[in-house]
Scaffold this active site. Structure first.
Site: not given
Length: 334
Positions: A241, A270, A293
């Site tokens: 992440r 993001e 991603h």
């Protein structure tokens, strides 16, 4: 009297025909929402989502933000099924308060993300991006890379994806160090991994691969001071992440030569558009291999996660428990 079919609305792209057929065979009507080019459910407004989902009993969601106000506006909705394993964009307290079930697609994408992790390690270490650019630009010198074979790899976190990475690394005769809040001695002995603290892992590893969950306490787990602990010829890999790594600190470390390179599938921008400029600088560096991603986005990986999400929907709406590890909040007995 024939009962009305339950409605499943999918707002995620790349939803395959076989999974649609599975849902229809179990008596559900399926609607796959369409968005304009370049748009996804993550960019849809709450009003647009309410319009799309107003008659839905089940929602198979991609990256939309699931809020209390949205769930309160969808009284018919019974299950929010994430096609993926992250659920940080879902307000779990709101789901509980409104009586919604939230599931993830556990077991669907870890093989694909593990593959991507190894791909980024190899691409960064072998300097594939720079070597291809040499060919594009014209004759140039051969660039010396680094092996993954017989190197020391540090794994931060030991969830499903990390364990699949460890399994792959054994084929490279790698020494594997692991830092995790809950060491499993039996697993460690079986796989030959060594449990160490984070600082030791950073100092000893030739590759550091991040697989921790993103929570307030893990934000910037890898920051400037921890990057400074890494070897100057080491590589940082993040397929977990954005936000686990301080991207501004990483940018500085890469530009200064503090570490050799990085393989990145996730970025802080993001979640924080103000950091988009940092991302642009990172992906332009010659010693960075980057993907958007998309580690889980293979044909096979998406088919598996679609299938798990659909199985969750069928189970919950039929009053059964979803597959193991997939239920996050709520009760199947609605």
């Amino acid at each position: 009297m024939v009962s009305e079919k339950k409605s499943v609305v999918v707002t995620q792209k790349f939803f395959d025909d076989a999974t649609i057929n599975y849902l229809e065979e179990h008596g559900f009507s399926v609607t796959v929402a369409s968005f304009p080019e370049g748009k996804t459910d993550a960019t849809a407004t709450e009003a647009e989502l309410i319009s799309i989902l107003s008659e839905a009993d089940a929602w198979i969601v991609g990256h939309a933000k699931v809020t209390l106000s949205l769930l309160q506006s969808l009284p018919r909705l019974r299950i929010v099924a994430r096609r993926g394993v992250g659920y940080e964009k879902v307000d779990l307290e709101a789901a509980l308060a409104t009586g919604k079930v939230v599931t993830i697609a556990a077991g669907g994408n870890e093989e694909s993300v593990a593959d991507r992790t190894l791909a980024l390690m190899l691409a960064a270490a072998h300097r594939l991006r720079e070597s291809q650019q040499q060919l594009i630009d014209g004759p140039g010198s051969i660039l010396l890379g680094n092996d993954l074979y017989a190197r020391t790899v540090g794994i931060v976190g030991l969830g499903r994806i990390a364990r699949n990475v460890v399994r792959r690394l054994k084929a490279f005769d790698a020494t594997v160090l692991v830092t995790t809040p809950r060491p499993d001695p039996d697993y460690g002995a079986a796989m030959g991994v060594e449990y160490v603290d984070l600082e030791t892992l950073l100092r000893r590893s030739d590759f550091v691969s991040i697989h921790a969950p993103f929570k307030p306490e893990t934000k910037h787990l890898i920051n400037a001071s921890r990057l400074a602990m890494m070897k100057s010829d080491s590589f940082l890999i993040n397929t977990a992440r954005g936000g686990l790594v301080d991207d501004q600190a990483l940018l500085a470390a890469l530009k200064s030569g503090r570490i050799a390179g990085a393989g990145l599938d996730v970025f802080e921008s993001e979640a924080d558009p103000d950091l988009a400029g940092v991302t642009r600088e990172l992906v332009r560096l010659p010693n960075v291999v980057a993907t958007p991603h998309s580690g889980a986005s293979t044909h096979e990986g998406l088919q598996r996660t679609n299938a798990v999400a659909a199985e969750c929907v069928v189970s919950v709406l039929d009053g059964k428990e979803p597959p193991p590890g997939c239920l996050i909040v709520g009760s199947a007995d609605l």
